[in-house]
Design a protein around this motif. Structure first.
Motif, PDB file in Angstrom:
ATOM      1  N   VAL A  64       0.848  -1.195   0.000  1.00  0.00           N
ATOM      2  CA  VAL A  64       0.000   0.000   0.000  1.00  0.00           C
ATOM      3  C   VAL A  64       0.880   1.241   0.000  1.00  0.00           C
ATOM      4  N   SER A  65       0.612   2.152  -0.898  1.00  0.00           N
ATOM      5  CA  SER A  65       1.346   3.416  -0.968  1.00  0.00           C
ATOM      6  C   SER A  65       0.407   4.572  -0.634  1.00  0.00           C
ATOM      7  N   ALA A  66       0.903   5.499   0.164  1.00  0.00           N
ATOM      8  CA  ALA A  66       0.093   6.662   0.517  1.00  0.00           C
ATOM      9  C   ALA A  66      -0.033   7.605  -0.674  1.00  0.00           C
ATOM     10  N   LEU A  67      -1.157   8.313  -0.717  1.00  0.00           N
ATOM     11  CA  LEU A  67      -1.332   9.348  -1.731  1.00  0.00           C
ATOM     12  C   LEU A  67      -0.302  10.450  -1.513  1.00  0.00           C
ATOM     13  N   PRO A  68       0.153  11.113  -2.567  1.00  0.00           N
ATOM     14  CA  PRO A  68       1.069  12.243  -2.382  1.00  0.00           C
ATOM     15  C   PRO A  68       0.405  13.315  -1.510  1.00  0.00           C
ATOM     16  N   PRO A  69       1.099  13.833  -0.504  1.00  0.00           N
ATOM     17  CA  PRO A  69       0.482  14.855   0.356  1.00  0.00           C
ATOM     18  C   PRO A  69       0.161  16.120  -0.432  1.00  0.00           C
ATOM     19  N   PRO A  70      -1.038  16.671  -0.268  1.00  0.00           N
ATOM     20  CA  PRO A  70      -1.356  17.952  -0.905  1.00  0.00           C
ATOM     21  C   PRO A  70      -0.606  19.087  -0.219  1.00  0.00           C
ATOM     22  N   PRO A  71      -0.639  20.305  -0.785  1.00  0.00           N
ATOM     23  CA  PRO A  71       0.008  21.440  -0.120  1.00  0.00           C
ATOM     24  C   PRO A  71      -0.531  21.625   1.296  1.00  0.00           C
ATOM     25  N   ALA A  72       0.287  22.240   2.142  1.00  0.00           N
ATOM     26  CA  ALA A  72      -0.045  22.366   3.561  1.00  0.00           C
ATOM     27  C   ALA A  72      -0.558  23.762   3.896  1.00  0.00           C
ATOM     28  N   LEU A  73      -1.362  23.836   4.946  1.00  0.00           N
ATOM     29  CA  LEU A  73      -1.696  25.111   5.565  1.00  0.00           C
ATOM     30  C   LEU A  73      -0.423  25.743   6.130  1.00  0.00           C
ATOM     31  N   PRO A  74      -0.403  27.052   6.323  1.00  0.00           N
ATOM     32  CA  PRO A  74       0.739  27.661   7.038  1.00  0.00           C
ATOM     33  C   PRO A  74       0.870  27.063   8.432  1.00  0.00           C
ATOM     34  N   ALA A  75       2.088  26.823   8.856  1.00  0.00           N
ATOM     35  CA  ALA A  75       2.315  26.158  10.138  1.00  0.00           C
ATOM     36  C   ALA A  75       1.683  26.924  11.303  1.00  0.00           C
ATOM     37  N   ASP A  76       1.763  28.256  11.292  1.00  0.00           N
ATOM     38  CA  ASP A  76       1.226  29.002  12.427  1.00  0.00           C
ATOM     39  C   ASP A  76      -0.296  28.957  12.480  1.00  0.00           C
ATOM     40  N   ALA A  77      -0.952  28.582  11.380  1.00  0.00           N
ATOM     41  CA  ALA A  77      -2.414  28.490  11.373  1.00  0.00           C
ATOM     42  C   ALA A  77      -2.903  27.299  12.178  1.00  0.00           C
TER      43      ALA A  77
END
Length: 293
Positions: free
Chosen positions: A168-181
Protein backbone atom coordinates in the motif's frame (compact mmCIF):
# COMPACT_ATOMS: atom_id res chain seq x y z
CA UNK A 1 4.91 7.98 45.84
CA UNK A 2 7.50 5.49 44.51
CA UNK A 3 10.07 6.82 42.13
CA UNK A 4 11.17 5.00 38.95
CA UNK A 5 13.56 2.14 39.72
CA UNK A 6 14.98 1.85 36.21
CA UNK A 7 17.25 4.37 34.52
CA UNK A 8 16.39 3.42 30.94
CA UNK A 9 13.25 3.00 28.88
CA UNK A 10 11.33 -0.26 28.74
CA UNK A 11 12.04 -2.41 25.65
CA UNK A 12 10.70 -0.46 22.69
CA UNK A 13 8.99 -3.56 21.28
CA UNK A 14 6.65 -3.59 24.28
CA UNK A 15 5.21 -0.18 23.33
CA UNK A 16 5.23 -0.71 19.55
CA UNK A 17 7.93 1.81 18.79
CA UNK A 18 11.01 1.49 16.60
CA UNK A 19 12.83 4.53 18.03
CA UNK A 20 14.08 4.51 21.59
CA UNK A 21 13.61 8.29 21.57
CA UNK A 22 9.86 7.74 21.09
CA UNK A 23 9.65 5.25 23.97
CA UNK A 24 8.48 7.16 27.04
CA UNK A 25 7.82 4.43 29.64
CA UNK A 26 10.62 3.49 32.02
CA UNK A 27 9.16 1.04 34.55
CA UNK A 28 6.01 -0.70 35.78
CA UNK A 29 4.72 -2.75 38.70
CA UNK A 30 1.49 -4.51 39.62
CA UNK A 31 -0.24 -2.81 42.55
CA UNK A 32 -3.39 -4.94 42.78
CA UNK A 33 -5.77 -7.11 40.82
CA UNK A 34 -5.76 -5.54 37.33
CA UNK A 35 -4.08 -2.42 38.74
CA UNK A 36 -0.65 -1.15 37.82
CA UNK A 37 1.70 1.76 38.35
CA UNK A 38 3.89 2.82 35.44
CA UNK A 39 6.63 5.42 35.27
CA UNK A 40 7.70 7.51 32.31
CA UNK A 41 10.01 10.30 31.30
CA UNK A 42 9.04 13.21 29.05
CA UNK A 43 11.78 15.06 27.13
CA UNK A 44 12.11 18.84 27.50
CA UNK A 45 12.15 19.22 23.72
CA UNK A 46 10.32 17.21 21.09
CA UNK A 47 9.43 17.83 17.45
CA UNK A 48 5.69 17.38 18.12
CA UNK A 49 4.92 16.82 21.77
CA UNK A 50 6.42 19.96 23.32
CA UNK A 51 5.17 23.44 22.40
CA UNK A 52 7.30 25.31 19.84
CA UNK A 53 8.63 27.62 22.57
CA UNK A 54 9.50 24.56 24.74
CA UNK A 55 7.36 25.81 27.61
CA UNK A 56 4.51 23.26 27.77
CA UNK A 57 4.01 19.55 27.20
CA UNK A 58 1.32 18.93 24.56
CA UNK A 59 -1.82 16.88 25.38
CA UNK A 60 -0.90 14.40 22.66
CA UNK A 61 2.28 13.54 24.57
CA UNK A 62 0.01 12.43 27.41
CA UNK A 63 -2.15 10.49 24.94
CA UNK A 64 0.86 8.70 23.44
CA UNK A 65 2.22 7.85 26.89
CA UNK A 66 -1.12 6.40 27.97
CA UNK A 67 -1.35 4.45 24.68
CA UNK A 68 2.06 2.95 25.41
CA UNK A 69 0.78 1.79 28.81
CA UNK A 70 -1.85 -0.40 27.15
CA UNK A 71 0.63 -1.93 24.73
CA UNK A 72 3.12 -2.73 27.48
CA UNK A 73 0.55 -4.21 29.85
CA UNK A 74 -1.04 -6.33 27.15
CA UNK A 75 2.32 -7.98 26.45
CA UNK A 76 3.84 -8.06 29.93
CA UNK A 77 0.74 -8.82 32.00
CA UNK A 78 -2.03 -10.11 29.69
CA UNK A 79 -0.26 -12.67 27.48
CA UNK A 80 -0.40 -10.81 24.15
CA UNK A 81 2.40 -12.18 21.92
CA UNK A 82 4.82 -9.59 20.56
CA UNK A 83 3.80 -10.30 16.96
CA UNK A 84 0.11 -9.53 17.55
CA UNK A 85 -1.49 -6.50 15.91
CA UNK A 86 -3.41 -3.89 17.87
CA UNK A 87 -6.57 -1.91 17.14
CA UNK A 88 -7.23 1.31 19.03
CA UNK A 89 -10.99 1.68 19.39
CA UNK A 90 -11.55 4.56 21.79
CA UNK A 91 -9.47 7.22 23.50
CA UNK A 92 -10.71 9.83 25.96
CA UNK A 93 -8.28 12.29 27.52
CA UNK A 94 -8.62 15.31 29.78
CA UNK A 95 -5.52 17.31 30.65
CA UNK A 96 -4.77 20.21 32.97
CA UNK A 97 -2.48 22.41 30.85
CA UNK A 98 -1.65 24.62 33.83
CA UNK A 99 0.24 21.64 35.30
CA UNK A 100 2.03 20.60 32.10
CA UNK A 101 4.77 23.22 32.08
CA UNK A 102 8.24 22.07 31.02
CA UNK A 103 10.63 22.41 33.93
CA UNK A 104 14.39 22.50 34.38
CA UNK A 105 14.64 18.70 34.08
CA UNK A 106 12.65 16.10 32.12
CA UNK A 107 9.29 15.41 33.76
CA UNK A 108 8.83 11.95 35.26
CA UNK A 109 5.10 11.22 35.29
CA UNK A 110 3.60 8.37 37.29
CA UNK A 111 0.61 6.64 35.72
CA UNK A 112 -1.86 4.61 37.77
CA UNK A 113 -3.77 2.22 35.49
CA UNK A 114 -6.90 0.21 36.22
CA UNK A 115 -7.69 -2.49 33.64
CA UNK A 116 -11.25 -3.81 33.27
CA UNK A 117 -13.63 -5.46 30.81
CA UNK A 118 -10.94 -7.98 29.82
CA UNK A 119 -12.22 -10.09 26.94
CA UNK A 120 -10.97 -13.56 26.06
CA UNK A 121 -10.91 -15.86 23.05
CA UNK A 122 -9.63 -19.41 23.25
CA UNK A 123 -8.80 -18.87 26.91
CA UNK A 124 -6.48 -15.90 26.27
CA UNK A 125 -7.09 -12.16 26.65
CA UNK A 126 -7.75 -10.36 23.36
CA UNK A 127 -9.03 -6.93 24.47
CA UNK A 128 -9.45 -4.66 27.46
CA UNK A 129 -10.32 -1.19 28.61
CA UNK A 130 -8.29 0.84 31.04
CA UNK A 131 -8.47 4.09 32.99
CA UNK A 132 -5.35 6.07 33.79
CA UNK A 133 -4.55 8.85 36.23
CA UNK A 134 -1.39 10.77 35.31
CA UNK A 135 0.55 12.66 37.97
CA UNK A 136 3.72 14.72 37.84
CA UNK A 137 5.36 15.62 41.13
CA UNK A 138 2.27 14.34 42.91
CA UNK A 139 -0.02 16.73 40.98
CA UNK A 140 -2.73 15.18 38.84
CA UNK A 141 -2.15 16.44 35.29
CA UNK A 142 -4.47 14.22 33.24
CA UNK A 143 -6.94 11.36 33.19
CA UNK A 144 -7.59 9.02 30.30
CA UNK A 145 -9.66 6.06 29.13
CA UNK A 146 -8.66 3.72 26.30
CA UNK A 147 -10.24 0.67 24.65
CA UNK A 148 -7.94 -1.60 22.65
CA UNK A 149 -7.95 -5.09 21.16
CA UNK A 150 -5.31 -7.29 19.58
CA UNK A 151 -5.20 -10.21 17.18
CA UNK A 152 -2.68 -12.51 15.56
CA UNK A 153 -0.73 -11.39 12.51
CA UNK A 154 -2.45 -14.03 10.34
CA UNK A 155 -5.95 -12.91 11.35
CA UNK A 156 -4.92 -9.29 10.88
CA UNK A 157 -3.71 -10.05 7.34
CA UNK A 158 -7.08 -11.61 6.51
CA UNK A 159 -8.91 -8.61 7.96
CA UNK A 160 -6.73 -6.28 5.92
CA UNK A 161 -7.33 -8.15 2.66
CA UNK A 162 -3.66 -8.42 1.81
CA UNK A 163 -2.79 -4.81 2.65
CA UNK A 164 0.71 -4.50 4.08
CA UNK A 165 3.21 -1.63 4.31
CA UNK A 166 4.87 -3.11 1.22
CA UNK A 167 1.72 -3.29 -0.90
CA UNK A 168 0.00 0.00 0.00
CA UNK A 169 1.35 3.42 -0.97
CA UNK A 170 0.09 6.66 0.52
CA UNK A 171 -1.33 9.35 -1.73
CA UNK A 172 1.07 12.24 -2.38
CA UNK A 173 0.48 14.86 0.36
CA UNK A 174 -1.36 17.95 -0.90
CA UNK A 175 0.01 21.44 -0.12
CA UNK A 176 -0.05 22.37 3.56
CA UNK A 177 -1.70 25.11 5.56
CA UNK A 178 0.74 27.66 7.04
CA UNK A 179 2.32 26.16 10.14
CA UNK A 180 1.23 29.00 12.43
CA UNK A 181 -2.41 28.49 11.37
CA UNK A 182 -2.42 25.13 13.15
CA UNK A 183 -0.09 25.91 16.04
CA UNK A 184 3.00 24.25 14.62
CA UNK A 185 6.52 25.60 14.16
CA UNK A 186 7.52 23.37 11.25
CA UNK A 187 5.80 22.99 7.90
CA UNK A 188 6.71 19.28 7.98
CA UNK A 189 4.40 18.81 10.98
CA UNK A 190 1.30 20.30 9.32
CA UNK A 191 -1.20 17.53 8.59
CA UNK A 192 -3.99 19.59 7.01
CA UNK A 193 -4.24 20.99 3.48
CA UNK A 194 -5.95 24.34 2.82
CA UNK A 195 -9.72 23.88 3.18
CA UNK A 196 -11.77 23.03 0.12
CA UNK A 197 -14.70 24.63 1.94
CA UNK A 198 -15.05 26.24 5.39
CA UNK A 199 -14.31 23.74 8.12
CA UNK A 200 -13.09 20.88 5.89
CA UNK A 201 -9.51 19.90 5.12
CA UNK A 202 -7.83 16.99 3.38
CA UNK A 203 -5.51 15.03 5.64
CA UNK A 204 -1.84 15.19 4.63
CA UNK A 205 -0.22 11.77 5.13
CA UNK A 206 3.58 11.83 5.06
CA UNK A 207 4.83 8.29 5.66
CA UNK A 208 8.36 9.67 6.08
CA UNK A 209 7.34 11.59 9.21
CA UNK A 210 9.58 10.25 12.00
CA UNK A 211 6.96 10.45 14.77
CA UNK A 212 3.65 9.51 13.14
CA UNK A 213 5.35 6.80 11.10
CA UNK A 214 7.97 5.67 13.59
CA UNK A 215 7.78 2.37 11.68
CA UNK A 216 6.04 1.33 8.42
CA UNK A 217 2.24 0.97 8.61
CA UNK A 218 -0.49 -0.11 6.23
CA UNK A 219 -3.00 2.48 7.49
CA UNK A 220 -3.22 6.01 8.89
CA UNK A 221 -2.18 5.80 12.58
CA UNK A 222 -4.57 6.91 15.29
CA UNK A 223 -2.16 9.51 16.65
CA UNK A 224 -2.07 11.20 13.25
CA UNK A 225 -5.87 11.40 13.26
CA UNK A 226 -5.78 12.91 16.76
CA UNK A 227 -3.22 15.47 15.62
CA UNK A 228 -5.46 16.31 12.65
CA UNK A 229 -8.33 16.95 15.07
CA UNK A 230 -6.04 19.12 17.23
CA UNK A 231 -4.94 21.14 14.20
CA UNK A 232 -8.52 21.50 12.96
CA UNK A 233 -9.55 22.84 16.37
CA UNK A 234 -6.65 25.31 16.36
CA UNK A 235 -7.39 26.42 12.78
CA UNK A 236 -11.04 26.97 13.72
CA UNK A 237 -10.64 28.74 17.06
CA UNK A 238 -7.08 30.08 16.97
CA UNK A 239 -6.77 29.10 20.64
CA UNK A 240 -3.88 26.86 21.76
CA UNK A 241 -5.88 25.64 24.77
CA UNK A 242 -8.70 24.38 22.56
CA UNK A 243 -7.12 20.90 22.53
CA UNK A 244 -6.87 20.28 26.27
CA UNK A 245 -9.29 17.34 26.04
CA UNK A 246 -10.21 14.70 23.47
CA UNK A 247 -13.07 12.20 23.25
CA UNK A 248 -12.42 10.04 20.19
CA UNK A 249 -13.75 6.89 18.57
CA UNK A 250 -12.00 4.95 15.80
CA UNK A 251 -14.64 3.20 13.67
CA UNK A 252 -12.45 1.58 11.03
CA UNK A 253 -9.02 1.85 9.44
CA UNK A 254 -8.25 5.02 7.52
CA UNK A 255 -6.51 3.74 4.40
CA UNK A 256 -3.31 5.29 3.11
CA UNK A 257 -4.31 5.15 -0.55
CA UNK A 258 -7.63 6.97 -0.21
CA UNK A 259 -8.14 10.67 0.61
CA UNK A 260 -9.16 11.34 4.20
CA UNK A 261 -11.25 14.43 4.96
CA UNK A 262 -11.23 16.14 8.35
CA UNK A 263 -14.22 18.37 9.01
CA UNK A 264 -15.80 20.30 11.86
CA UNK A 265 -19.41 19.13 12.07
CA UNK A 266 -20.55 20.92 15.22
CA UNK A 267 -19.25 23.22 17.89
CA UNK A 268 -20.03 25.50 20.80
CA UNK A 269 -18.19 27.49 23.42
CA UNK A 270 -16.75 24.37 25.08
CA UNK A 271 -15.57 22.32 22.14
CA UNK A 272 -15.80 21.13 18.56
CA UNK A 273 -17.02 17.86 17.10
CA UNK A 274 -14.70 16.73 14.32
CA UNK A 275 -15.15 13.85 11.90
CA UNK A 276 -12.76 12.01 9.61
CA UNK A 277 -14.24 10.41 6.49
CA UNK A 278 -13.13 8.37 3.49
CA UNK A 279 -15.47 8.04 0.52
CA UNK A 280 -18.34 9.39 2.58
CA UNK A 281 -17.84 6.80 5.37
CA UNK A 282 -16.92 7.96 8.87
CA UNK A 283 -13.67 6.40 10.04
CA UNK A 284 -12.99 8.61 13.06
CA UNK A 285 -14.89 10.98 15.36
CA UNK A 286 -13.43 13.29 17.96
CA UNK A 287 -14.78 15.94 20.29
CA UNK A 288 -12.01 18.43 21.03
CA UNK A 289 -12.07 21.22 23.56
CA UNK A 290 -11.11 22.52 26.93
CA UNK A 291 -14.03 20.81 28.68
CA UNK A 292 -15.38 17.95 26.54
CA UNK A 293 -16.76 14.96 28.43
Amino acid sequence: MPQPTLTATVPRQLVHRAAIAETFLTDWERTGADQFRLCAQWPRAHQLHVSPDRSVYEPLLVAETVRQCGALLSHAEYEAPLDHCFVLKELRLTTRPEHLAVGSAPAEPVLDVRVFDVRHRGGRPTAFRYDTDVRVGGERVASAHISVSWTSASVYRRLRGGRTPDTVSALPPPPALPADAVGRALAADVVLAPPDRPGRWQLRVDTAHPVFFDHPLDHVPGMLLLEAARQAAHATTGLPGSSAAFRSTFHQYAELDRPTWIEVVDGDGEGLRIRGTQGGTTVFECAVGAAVR
